[in-house]
Scaffold this motif. Structure first.
Motif, PDB file in Angstrom:
ATOM      1  N   ARG A 368       0.829  -1.203   0.000  1.00  0.00           N
ATOM      2  CA  ARG A 368       0.000   0.000   0.000  1.00  0.00           C
ATOM      3  C   ARG A 368       0.859   1.246   0.000  1.00  0.00           C
ATOM      4  O   ARG A 368       1.947   1.266   0.575  1.00  0.00           O
ATOM      5  CB  ARG A 368      -0.928   0.029   1.211  1.00  0.00           C
ATOM      6  CG  ARG A 368      -2.002   1.116   1.181  1.00  0.00           C
ATOM      7  CD  ARG A 368      -2.969   0.924   2.348  1.00  0.00           C
ATOM      8  NE  ARG A 368      -3.471  -0.445   2.359  1.00  0.00           N
ATOM      9  CZ  ARG A 368      -3.959  -1.053   3.427  1.00  0.00           C
ATOM     10  NH1 ARG A 368      -4.026  -0.400   4.578  1.00  0.00           N
ATOM     11  NH2 ARG A 368      -4.392  -2.297   3.366  1.00  0.00           N
ATOM     12  N   VAL A 408       1.453   7.520  -9.177  1.00  0.00           N
ATOM     13  CA  VAL A 408       0.917   6.251  -8.677  1.00  0.00           C
ATOM     14  C   VAL A 408       1.812   5.094  -9.120  1.00  0.00           C
ATOM     15  O   VAL A 408       2.124   4.184  -8.338  1.00  0.00           O
ATOM     16  CB  VAL A 408      -0.531   6.039  -9.161  1.00  0.00           C
ATOM     17  CG1 VAL A 408      -1.014   4.628  -8.824  1.00  0.00           C
ATOM     18  CG2 VAL A 408      -1.455   7.072  -8.538  1.00  0.00           C
ATOM     19  N   GLU A 415      -1.953  -1.308  -3.726  1.00  0.00           N
ATOM     20  CA  GLU A 415      -3.080  -0.491  -3.271  1.00  0.00           C
ATOM     21  C   GLU A 415      -2.578   0.936  -3.061  1.00  0.00           C
ATOM     22  O   GLU A 415      -1.504   1.145  -2.490  1.00  0.00           O
ATOM     23  CB  GLU A 415      -3.644  -1.030  -1.951  1.00  0.00           C
ATOM     24  CG  GLU A 415      -4.134  -2.467  -2.038  1.00  0.00           C
ATOM     25  CD  GLU A 415      -4.398  -3.060  -0.656  1.00  0.00           C
ATOM     26  OE1 GLU A 415      -5.126  -4.063  -0.580  1.00  0.00           O
ATOM     27  OE2 GLU A 415      -3.853  -2.525   0.346  1.00  0.00           O
ATOM     28  N   VAL A 416      -3.351   1.909  -3.512  1.00  0.00           N
ATOM     29  CA  VAL A 416      -2.934   3.309  -3.408  1.00  0.00           C
ATOM     30  C   VAL A 416      -4.089   4.164  -2.902  1.00  0.00           C
ATOM     31  O   VAL A 416      -5.226   4.037  -3.378  1.00  0.00           O
ATOM     32  CB  VAL A 416      -2.450   3.866  -4.769  1.00  0.00           C
ATOM     33  CG1 VAL A 416      -2.178   5.361  -4.672  1.00  0.00           C
ATOM     34  CG2 VAL A 416      -1.191   3.134  -5.220  1.00  0.00           C
ATOM     35  N   LEU A 418      -5.217   8.005  -2.792  1.00  0.00           N
ATOM     36  CA  LEU A 418      -4.902   9.231  -3.521  1.00  0.00           C
ATOM     37  C   LEU A 418      -5.527  10.440  -2.824  1.00  0.00           C
ATOM     38  O   LEU A 418      -6.735  10.469  -2.577  1.00  0.00           O
ATOM     39  CB  LEU A 418      -5.424   9.118  -4.958  1.00  0.00           C
ATOM     40  CG  LEU A 418      -5.073  10.224  -5.948  1.00  0.00           C
ATOM     41  CD1 LEU A 418      -3.565  10.434  -6.040  1.00  0.00           C
ATOM     42  CD2 LEU A 418      -5.623   9.882  -7.332  1.00  0.00           C
ATOM     43  N   ALA A 433      -7.170   8.026 -11.261  1.00  0.00           N
ATOM     44  CA  ALA A 433      -7.508   6.786 -10.557  1.00  0.00           C
ATOM     45  C   ALA A 433      -8.139   5.771 -11.497  1.00  0.00           C
ATOM     46  O   ALA A 433      -7.827   4.573 -11.459  1.00  0.00           O
ATOM     47  CB  ALA A 433      -8.454   7.097  -9.391  1.00  0.00           C
ATOM     48  N   ARG A 437      -6.501   2.038 -12.446  1.00  0.00           N
ATOM     49  CA  ARG A 437      -7.276   0.833 -12.095  1.00  0.00           C
ATOM     50  C   ARG A 437      -7.247  -0.174 -13.244  1.00  0.00           C
ATOM     51  O   ARG A 437      -7.307  -1.385 -13.017  1.00  0.00           O
ATOM     52  CB  ARG A 437      -8.720   1.209 -11.758  1.00  0.00           C
ATOM     53  CG  ARG A 437      -8.877   1.892 -10.405  1.00  0.00           C
ATOM     54  CD  ARG A 437     -10.336   2.114 -10.035  1.00  0.00           C
ATOM     55  NE  ARG A 437     -10.461   2.873  -8.800  1.00  0.00           N
ATOM     56  CZ  ARG A 437     -10.974   4.096  -8.713  1.00  0.00           C
ATOM     57  NH1 ARG A 437     -11.453   4.690  -9.805  1.00  0.00           N
ATOM     58  NH2 ARG A 437     -11.032   4.717  -7.553  1.00  0.00           N
ATOM     59  N   ARG A 442      -5.312  -1.163  -7.184  1.00  0.00           N
ATOM     60  CA  ARG A 442      -6.497  -0.795  -6.424  1.00  0.00           C
ATOM     61  C   ARG A 442      -6.310   0.630  -5.889  1.00  0.00           C
ATOM     62  O   ARG A 442      -5.346   0.899  -5.170  1.00  0.00           O
ATOM     63  CB  ARG A 442      -6.715  -1.768  -5.270  1.00  0.00           C
ATOM     64  CG  ARG A 442      -8.062  -1.611  -4.571  1.00  0.00           C
ATOM     65  CD  ARG A 442      -8.216  -2.639  -3.464  1.00  0.00           C
ATOM     66  NE  ARG A 442      -9.541  -2.560  -2.845  1.00  0.00           N
ATOM     67  CZ  ARG A 442      -9.893  -3.229  -1.758  1.00  0.00           C
ATOM     68  NH1 ARG A 442      -9.007  -4.030  -1.160  1.00  0.00           N
ATOM     69  NH2 ARG A 442     -11.114  -3.101  -1.260  1.00  0.00           N
ATOM     70  N   VAL A 443      -7.210   1.533  -6.242  1.00  0.00           N
ATOM     71  CA  VAL A 443      -7.043   2.939  -5.881  1.00  0.00           C
ATOM     72  C   VAL A 443      -8.289   3.443  -5.158  1.00  0.00           C
ATOM     73  O   VAL A 443      -9.411   3.203  -5.600  1.00  0.00           O
ATOM     74  CB  VAL A 443      -6.789   3.823  -7.122  1.00  0.00           C
ATOM     75  CG1 VAL A 443      -6.591   5.264  -6.698  1.00  0.00           C
ATOM     76  CG2 VAL A 443      -5.581   3.337  -7.885  1.00  0.00           C
TER      77      VAL A 443
END
Length: 585
Positions: A368, A408, A415-416, A418, A433, A437, A442-443
């Motif tokens: 993450r 990103v 996993e991010v 934002l 985003a 994706r 996963r954002v």
């Protein structure tokens, strides 16, 4: 919706061209990335060109939006040559295009494209004419090619510079309207692009045409569509030829590579044949505020440090690009010349350029990460120390969605979270985003409206807990933080608190003007009192460059004396636009 062809080069044509160029580069971006082998095979030329044009588009759209907002001015208030009520002049749009490209230029080819657009803008904006005809476009293309060549320390034939010069040469011989001139420039560029493998051995060995030149042909194709309404056919990136020697014998309408069925000399996608290269370890790019004399000395110093040196711009603002082994020395040279900012340093390693994937295993993705937009260098350092990947947004220079996408990717996590930290960036962040994706990342976008809300969210971030729980906790912390800023009015205007004059100190709470004053400390205290009237446990103060420490001391005293059990924390934000940011949790 189909575009309406433009007869002359006016402000609307600038807007149309920029939009079409972005669409065209969007379709061709991956192919251009795949054939990128010179000056460094880092596979990002198409992306860099896209990001550069995206920044130009944003700047042009901002100019149109600004003029539309001011379209209720009294009749007759405009000047000769303006674009009519609610429309900018050609000079306004052209300058915005050039400035946007300059501040958003990425990579070697993006920096050169920014100078090409600046060269065109210098001609189109000359004399404040309402529009330019075919002759004006010819002059603009010639000045663009010549100024771009001068911006490169050591011009090399077989590159985007060659393609730009060929486009200008072809346009010089064209008589007619803008559509005729644009078509001639496009055809000349296309022919020159096909010849680039014969001019650069590295292209010939890889079986590809120059990636930067391929991008410029796409941009010129958009120019043709602007003036004729006709979309040009896609250009192949492969330099493979059949018996006829035509590298464009069959073109994939989607913009893919072209191969000649069963022909002698047939080859595969150029990306599969990238030659081994040696060169400097780092790419260094920054914007620089400096005088021209200092920039000339900077060019000499950077030229001695590395290669692929391109310095573009003027009027006190420059974009500097160079490949070096000593990135620190390149930045220090910029500091000596003026004020560098938006500094980006990329290491050519880990399977990118100078090493192969077999030599070094790919970096393991983190589980993450947090990516945040921050308004000043001070806050960027604070967020970085807290583990976030940051994108710096300077006053008047909001990041584009592509820049957020790159951040990103740079975070390299599954996993991010934002944090846009600006209400105006919510849609930009949402677009970024959505794009990442599709790459399997996963954002979660937390709609933070201020950097102080981002600080609150980051304070409760726990990467070891479940993603959804972490996002909920961060969102709750941000939502529970009221935010304010203290700034100076640039002009007279109506506000929620009454009429303000240029130079007045404004206190904005949750985005609306709540206080109009004449003294920074007094206005800030009034804002703080209003925010704390509803309660609070923690006050965050972020001071800009121009705010003395005495103001922070005054506000800290006010909180300590007037509000029991409320803590205060103070940060220096650097050049952040607002004089002061305030958060109350």
């Amino acid at each position: 919706m189909a575009q309406v062809p433009q007869t002359f080069f006016d402000a609307l044509a600038v807007r149309t061209w920029c939009g079409l160029a972005l669409e065209t580069l969007g379709r061709a971006r991956e192919e251009i990335d795949a054939i990128n082998v010179y000056p460094v095979a880092d596979g990002d030329t198409g992306t860099n060109l896209y990001l550069t044009v995206e920044s130009a588009v944003a700047a042009v759209e901002a100019v149109f939006a600004g003029h539309a907002a001011g379209s209720e001015a009294p009749a007759g208030a405009g000047s000769a040559g303006d674009g009519g009520p609610g429309e900018p002049t050609l000079a306004d749009a052209a300058r915005a295009m050039a400035h946007g490209a300059l501040i958003g230029a990425r990579g070697n080819s993006g920096t050169i494209l920014a100078q090409l657009l600046r060269g065109m803008a210098q001609v189109l904006a000359d004399g404040e004419a309402a529009r330019a005809d075919g002759r004006g476009l010819r002059l603009a293309l010639r000045h663009a090619a010549d100024s771009a060549r001068r911006a490169v320390a050591h011009p090399v034939e077989g590159t985007v510079l060659t393609v730009a010069s060929a486009a200008a040469d072809a346009a010089d011989g064209a008589e007619g309207d803008c559509g005729t001139v644009a078509r001639a420039a496009y055809d000349g560029a296309r022919t020159a692009l096909a010849a680039t493998p014969g001019q650069l051995p590295v292209l010939e060995r890889a079986g590809v045409v120059d990636a930067g030149g391929r991008g410029l042909v796409a941009v010129l194709g958009a120019l043709v569509e602007t003036f004729t309404g006709e979309r040009t056919r896609a250009v192949a990136g492969s330099a493979c030829t059949g018996p006829s020697g035509d590298p464009h014998a069959r073109v994939d309408p989607a913009g893919g590579h072209t191969l000649v069925d069963g022909a002698p000399g047939e080859c595969t996608d150029g990306a599969a044949a990238v030659p081994d290269q040696e060169g400097p370890a780092f790419e260094v790019i920054y914007l620089l505020e400096a005088e021209e004399a200092s920039v000339e000395r900077l060019r000499e110093r950077l030229d001695a440090l590395g290669d692929s040196l391109v310095v573009v711009g003027g009027d006190g603002l420059w974009n500097v690009h160079v490949h070096v082994d000593d990135a620190g020395a390149a930045v220090e040279a910029g500091i000596e010349a003026g004020r560098p900012h938006r500094i980006r340093i990329t290491h050519f390693g880990a399977g990118d350029v100078h090493t192969t994937g077999a030599e070094r295993p790919p970096r393991e993705r983190a589980q993450r990460a947090v990516v945040a937009v921050v308004p000043g260098e001070g806050l960027a350092g604070l967020y970085t120390e807290a583990g976030a990947t940051t994108v710096l947004a300077r006053p008047g220079e909001p990041p584009a969605s592509g820049e957020l996408v790159q951040a990103v990717r740079r975070a390299h996590a599954r996993e991010v979270v934002l944090l846009p930290n600006d209400a105006d960036l919510r849609h930009t962040a949402a677009a970024a985003a959505e794009q990442v994706r599709t790459e399997g990342i996963r954002v979660a976008l937390i709609p933070t409206r201020s950097a102080v809300q981002g600080i609150a969210a980051l304070a409760v971030h726990e990467p070891d807990r479940r993603f959804d729980e972490d996002v909920v906790s961060m969102t709750s912390a941000a939502g529970a933080t009221r935010y304010a800023e203290v700034t100076v009015a640039e002009r007279q205007s109506w506000t929620m608190a009454g009429i303000c004059q240029a130079g007045d100190v404004l206190g904005l709470i949750d985005g609306d003007v709540a206080v109009i004053g004449s003294d920074l400390a007094v206005t800030a205290e009034t804002v703080l009192d209003r925010m704390l009237s509803a309660g609070g446990e923690m006050v965050t103060l972020v001071l800009g460059d121009d705010v003395p420490d005495t103001v922070a001391g005054h506000l800290e005293d006010r909180v300590r004396e007037g509000y029991l059990a409320v803590d205060t924390v103070v940060y220096r934000g650097g050049r952040q636009g607002a004089l002061l940011l305030i958060g109350v949790e």
